[in-house]
Design an enzyme around this catalytic site. Structure first.
Site, PDB file in Angstrom:
ATOM      1  N   PRO A 101     -30.127  84.876  -3.066  1.00  0.00           N
ATOM      2  CA  PRO A 101     -30.595  85.690  -1.943  1.00  0.00           C
ATOM      3  C   PRO A 101     -30.593  87.181  -2.278  1.00  0.00           C
ATOM      4  O   PRO A 101     -29.724  87.682  -2.979  1.00  0.00           O
ATOM      5  CB  PRO A 101     -29.594  85.372  -0.829  1.00  0.00           C
ATOM      6  CG  PRO A 101     -29.078  84.008  -1.167  1.00  0.00           C
ATOM      7  CD  PRO A 101     -29.025  83.965  -2.664  1.00  0.00           C
ATOM      8  N   ASP A 109     -23.592  97.333 -11.478  1.00  0.00           N
ATOM      9  CA  ASP A 109     -22.962  96.049 -11.808  1.00  0.00           C
ATOM     10  C   ASP A 109     -23.713  95.263 -12.866  1.00  0.00           C
ATOM     11  O   ASP A 109     -23.310  94.159 -13.225  1.00  0.00           O
ATOM     12  CB  ASP A 109     -22.783  95.195 -10.551  1.00  0.00           C
ATOM     13  CG  ASP A 109     -24.099  94.889  -9.848  1.00  0.00           C
ATOM     14  OD1 ASP A 109     -25.150  95.393 -10.286  1.00  0.00           O
ATOM     15  OD2 ASP A 109     -24.072  94.161  -8.833  1.00  0.00           O
ATOM     16  N   LYS A 168     -22.788  86.801  -8.725  1.00  0.00           N
ATOM     17  CA  LYS A 168     -21.354  87.137  -8.760  1.00  0.00           C
ATOM     18  C   LYS A 168     -20.868  87.334  -7.334  1.00  0.00           C
ATOM     19  O   LYS A 168     -21.646  87.582  -6.406  1.00  0.00           O
ATOM     20  CB  LYS A 168     -21.093  88.387  -9.599  1.00  0.00           C
ATOM     21  CG  LYS A 168     -21.798  89.662  -9.137  1.00  0.00           C
ATOM     22  CD  LYS A 168     -21.147  90.374  -7.961  1.00  0.00           C
ATOM     23  CE  LYS A 168     -21.922  91.607  -7.518  1.00  0.00           C
ATOM     24  NZ  LYS A 168     -21.442  92.143  -6.195  1.00  0.00           N
ATOM     25  N   GLY A 224     -28.008  89.638  -7.773  1.00  0.00           N
ATOM     26  CA  GLY A 224     -29.074  88.831  -8.367  1.00  0.00           C
ATOM     27  C   GLY A 224     -30.012  89.619  -9.260  1.00  0.00           C
ATOM     28  O   GLY A 224     -30.329  89.202 -10.375  1.00  0.00           O
ATOM     29  N   GLY A 236     -30.444  91.210  -1.154  1.00  0.00           N
ATOM     30  CA  GLY A 236     -29.722  92.011  -0.162  1.00  0.00           C
ATOM     31  C   GLY A 236     -28.489  91.314   0.345  1.00  0.00           C
ATOM     32  O   GLY A 236     -28.142  91.407   1.521  1.00  0.00           O
TER      33      GLY A 236
END
Length: 267
Positions: free
Chosen positions: A90, A132, A8, A97, A92
Site C-alpha cells: 500500500p 529509509d 518494512k 514500498g 502512503g
C-alpha cells in the site's frame, strides 16, 4: 531479471530534534516484513517505467525507481531498460514500498550489469533517494538514527510470532504528520527498549507520530484499539502512517477489520 521488494515496519519511532538542514533526527527500528512489490528490468530501446497493480500518485517522471536508474546510469554505462513495477505494498502507509522498490532496483542493476558495487556503495546511492531507502540494501533488522539512514545491527527475530497489518483507506502525508509534532529526546533510548520482551513493548515503545495522526484520523487510533482487543501483544502505527501492525502469539482472523480496511496476515 526481477526481484521481490519487501516492506518494512517501524518498531518504535522517536523524533528527537529538528536538524539545520530541515530534516529531523530520529531513532527507530526497521524490521522487514513479508509483503512484496515486484521489480523487473528488461532490455529496451529507451528507458521507460510501467506501473501495474496499485496506482502511484504523481507524475511518472517523479517515480523513485526512474530516479534510481538515472542515478546509477549517470556513473555507469548501462543500456536502456524497461522498468516494470507490480505494486502490492500500500502507498502512503508508512511501509517504505517506494524506497524498497528503488533499493532493489539498484541491487538488480548491480547484479545484471556486474557493476561491482559494494553494499556500502549501494547504500550511499540509496541514501540520495530517500531517508529509509538504504535500509533495504541489507534488508535486515537495524537500529536506525539520524534521518533514519544510519544503521546499527541488532539481534531481533520475530519469526515465532504472527504479524498482522491493517491499512485503512486513508493516505497520511508525511509532511503533515511532522507539522505539529514536537521533537524530544526520550527518557530511555529505543536501542535499549527493543531488547525487552515483546510482552513489555506495549508500555515502553511508542511512535511519536501517533499523537498527531490519531488526532486527525481517529479511525487509525480505533484500529490500534481493536487489534489490542483481539489479543495483540503489541500494536503500533508504522512510520508516519496510515497502516497499523500488530504482533500476535497465535494466528488470528479479523473479519470486523476486513470490512473497511485492507488486512494482511502473517507478513
Amino acid at each position: 531479471m526481477l526481484a521481490f521488494a519487501n516492506a518494512k515496519i517501524n518498531l518504535g519511532l522517536n523524533v528527537i530534534e529538528k536538524r539545520a538542514d530541515g530534516y529531523h533526527n530520529l531513532e527507530t527500528v526497521f524490521y522487514p516484513v513479508r509483503l512484496y512489490d515486484v521489480v523487473e528490468i528488461t532490455d529496451a530501446a529507451k528507458v521507460s517505467c510501467q506501473i501495474r497493480g496499485i496506482d502511484i500518485p504523481g507524475e511518472m517522471t517523479d517515480n523513485i525507481c526512474l530516479k534510481a536508474f538515472n542515478l546509477i546510469q549517470k556513473d555507469f554505462d548501462i543500456p536502456a531498460q524497461q522498468l516494470t513495477l507490480l505494486k502490492h505494498i500500500p502507498v502512503g502507509a508508512g511501509l517504505g514500498g517506494g524506497s524498497a522498490d528503488a533499493a532493489f532496483l539498484i541491487k538488480l542493476l548491480n547484479t545484471k550489469f556486474k557493476l561491482g558495487l559494494t553494499i556500502t556503495a549501494m547504500e550511499d546511492y540509496a541514501r540520495i533517494l530517500g531517508a529509509d531507502c538504504a535500509f533495504f540494501i541489507r534488508n535486515e533488522p537495524v537500529f536506525a538514527t539520524e534521518k533514519g539512514d544510519r544503521f546499527a545491527a541488532i539481534s531481533l527475530d520475530l519469526s515465532g510470532y504472527f504479524i498482522v497489518l491493517v491499512k485503512p483507506p486513508v493516505h497520511v502525508s508525511t509532511a503533515a504528520a511532522f507539522g505539529t509534532l514536537q521533537p524530544a529526546f526520550p527518557e530511555t533510548g529505543l536501542k535499549e527498549l527493543i531488547q525487552l520482551p515483546v510482552s513489555e513493548w506495549r508500555k515502553s515503545l511508542k511512535n511519536d507520530f501517533e499523537h498527531t495522526v490519531f488526532s486527525k484520523y481517529p479511525e487509525i487510533a480505533r484500529i490500534k484499539e481493536q487489534l489490542y482487543h483481539a489479543g495483540a501483544k503489541f500494536a503500533l502505527m508504522s512510520g508516519s502512517g496510515s497502516s497499523v501492525f500488530a504482533i500476535f502469539e497465535q494466528a488470528v482472523t479479523l473479519p470486523q477489520l476486513e470490512k473497511d480496511n485492507q488486512v494482511f496476515y502473517n507478513i
